[in-house]
Design a protein around this motif. Structure first.
Motif, PDB file in Angstrom:
ATOM      1  N   VAL A  19      47.287  -1.107  -1.967  1.00 39.50           N
ATOM      2  CA  VAL A  19      46.866  -2.741  -2.541  1.00 39.50           C
ATOM      3  C   VAL A  19      45.497  -3.020  -1.721  1.00 39.50           C
ATOM      4  O   VAL A  19      46.015  -3.268  -0.358  1.00 39.50           O
ATOM      5  CB  VAL A  19      47.166  -3.832  -2.873  1.00 39.50           C
ATOM      6  CG1 VAL A  19      47.367  -5.421  -2.765  1.00 39.50           C
ATOM      7  CG2 VAL A  19      48.193  -3.649  -4.002  1.00 39.50           C
ATOM      8  N   GLU A  20      44.381  -2.980  -1.522  1.00 41.92           N
ATOM      9  CA  GLU A  20      43.296  -3.376  -0.398  1.00 41.92           C
ATOM     10  C   GLU A  20      43.284  -4.882  -0.068  1.00 41.92           C
ATOM     11  O   GLU A  20      43.047  -5.792  -1.183  1.00 41.92           O
ATOM     12  CB  GLU A  20      41.987  -3.042  -0.816  1.00 41.92           C
ATOM     13  CG  GLU A  20      42.252  -0.929  -1.366  1.00 41.92           C
ATOM     14  CD  GLU A  20      40.834  -0.925  -1.463  1.00 41.92           C
ATOM     15  OE1 GLU A  20      40.161   0.010  -0.760  1.00 41.92           O
ATOM     16  OE2 GLU A  20      40.366  -0.901  -2.827  1.00 41.92           O
ATOM     17  N   THR A  21      42.846  -5.263  -0.006  1.00 42.51           N
ATOM     18  CA  THR A  21      42.398  -6.813   1.113  1.00 42.51           C
ATOM     19  C   THR A  21      41.329  -6.382   1.720  1.00 42.51           C
ATOM     20  O   THR A  21      40.728  -5.726   2.676  1.00 42.51           O
ATOM     21  CB  THR A  21      43.290  -7.206   2.433  1.00 42.51           C
ATOM     22  OG1 THR A  21      44.557  -7.962   1.427  1.00 42.51           O
ATOM     23  CG2 THR A  21      42.192  -8.855   2.767  1.00 42.51           C
ATOM     24  N   ILE A  22      39.553  -7.020   1.821  1.00 40.03           N
ATOM     25  CA  ILE A  22      38.360  -7.119   1.573  1.00 40.03           C
ATOM     26  C   ILE A  22      37.615  -7.850   2.128  1.00 40.03           C
ATOM     27  O   ILE A  22      38.000  -9.245   1.804  1.00 40.03           O
ATOM     28  CB  ILE A  22      37.546  -5.909   0.335  1.00 40.03           C
ATOM     29  CG1 ILE A  22      38.542  -5.017  -0.317  1.00 40.03           C
ATOM     30  CG2 ILE A  22      35.956  -6.176   0.567  1.00 40.03           C
ATOM     31  CD1 ILE A  22      37.337  -4.046  -1.264  1.00 40.03           C
ATOM     32  N   GLU A  23      37.652  -7.898   3.109  1.00 45.73           N
ATOM     33  CA  GLU A  23      36.376  -8.992   3.224  1.00 45.73           C
ATOM     34  C   GLU A  23      34.486  -8.665   3.773  1.00 45.73           C
ATOM     35  O   GLU A  23      34.323  -7.497   4.177  1.00 45.73           O
ATOM     36  CB  GLU A  23      37.049  -9.038   5.355  1.00 45.73           C
ATOM     37  CG  GLU A  23      35.721 -10.092   5.260  1.00 45.73           C
ATOM     38  CD  GLU A  23      36.293 -11.399   7.157  1.00 45.73           C
ATOM     39  OE1 GLU A  23      37.455 -10.803   7.185  1.00 45.73           O
ATOM     40  OE2 GLU A  23      35.582 -10.620   8.194  1.00 45.73           O
ATOM     41  N   PHE A  24      34.036  -9.449   2.603  1.00 46.80           N
ATOM     42  CA  PHE A  24      32.611  -9.459   2.717  1.00 46.80           C
ATOM     43  C   PHE A  24      31.728 -10.780   3.017  1.00 46.80           C
ATOM     44  O   PHE A  24      32.466 -11.943   2.592  1.00 46.80           O
ATOM     45  CB  PHE A  24      32.480  -8.701   1.160  1.00 46.80           C
ATOM     46  CG  PHE A  24      32.624  -9.675   0.253  1.00 46.80           C
ATOM     47  CD1 PHE A  24      31.437  -9.865   0.240  1.00 46.80           C
ATOM     48  CD2 PHE A  24      33.326  -8.943   0.086  1.00 46.80           C
ATOM     49  CE1 PHE A  24      31.744 -11.296  -1.409  1.00 46.80           C
ATOM     50  CE2 PHE A  24      33.905  -9.789  -1.567  1.00 46.80           C
ATOM     51  CZ  PHE A  24      33.592 -10.947  -2.366  1.00 46.80           C
ATOM     52  N   THR A  25      30.473 -10.733   2.923  1.00 44.19           N
ATOM     53  CA  THR A  25      29.680 -12.371   3.316  1.00 44.19           C
ATOM     54  C   THR A  25      28.561 -11.800   1.864  1.00 44.19           C
ATOM     55  O   THR A  25      28.477 -11.140   1.695  1.00 44.19           O
ATOM     56  CB  THR A  25      28.509 -12.138   4.475  1.00 44.19           C
ATOM     57  OG1 THR A  25      29.657 -12.890   5.942  1.00 44.19           O
ATOM     58  CG2 THR A  25      28.268 -13.611   4.543  1.00 44.19           C
ATOM     59  N   THR A  26      28.521 -13.506   1.231  1.00 45.90           N
ATOM     60  CA  THR A  26      27.713 -12.961   0.011  1.00 45.90           C
ATOM     61  C   THR A  26      26.511 -13.192   0.693  1.00 45.90           C
ATOM     62  O   THR A  26      25.936 -13.150   2.016  1.00 45.90           O
ATOM     63  CB  THR A  26      28.044 -14.345  -1.321  1.00 45.90           C
ATOM     64  OG1 THR A  26      27.883 -15.433  -0.090  1.00 45.90           O
ATOM     65  CG2 THR A  26      29.387 -14.298  -1.278  1.00 45.90           C
TER      66      THR A  26
END
Length: 108
Positions: A19-26
């Motif tokens: 299970v991945e937790t991903i952080e990104f900025t739109t």
């Protein structure tokens, strides 16, 4: 990306998945930290890596991070459907063949 292994099922019939937790900025500057809606990475651990994220512009928390960076592969679901159909055909042939054999016996 950070990830952890999620185990499910009973002790005898146990399965695991990453299970991945991903952080990104739109592109609108909103920071999102969540789990992908669908994952095709299987047991690949991509912790600490940069990945391509495809998201709904109006609901960026609904996103995918495909392994190939282009889209979720349909190969696995299509293969499952194909094997299921093949199984049904083989069962149909066996049942039909059994009926033909039983029909030729004098006591049936």
């Amino acid at each position: 990306i950070s990830s952890h292994v999620h185990y499910s099922g009973t002790r005898e019939d146990r399965s695991s998945r990453v299970v991945e937790t991903i952080e990104f900025t739109t592109d609108r500057g909103q920071t999102v930290r969540a789990n992908p809606v669908v994952s095709d990475t299987g047991t690949v651990d991509r912790s600490g890596m940069s990945v391509t994220v495809l998201h709904d512009r109006d609901r960026p928390e609904r996103f995918i991070a495909p392994q190939n960076g282009h889209g979720i592969s349909a190969r696995v679901p299509v293969m499952r459907i194909g094997f299921g159909l093949l199984f049904l055909v083989v069962i149909g042939i066996i049942v039909n063949g059994g009926r033909m054999i039983l029909g030729q016996l004098p006591f049936f």
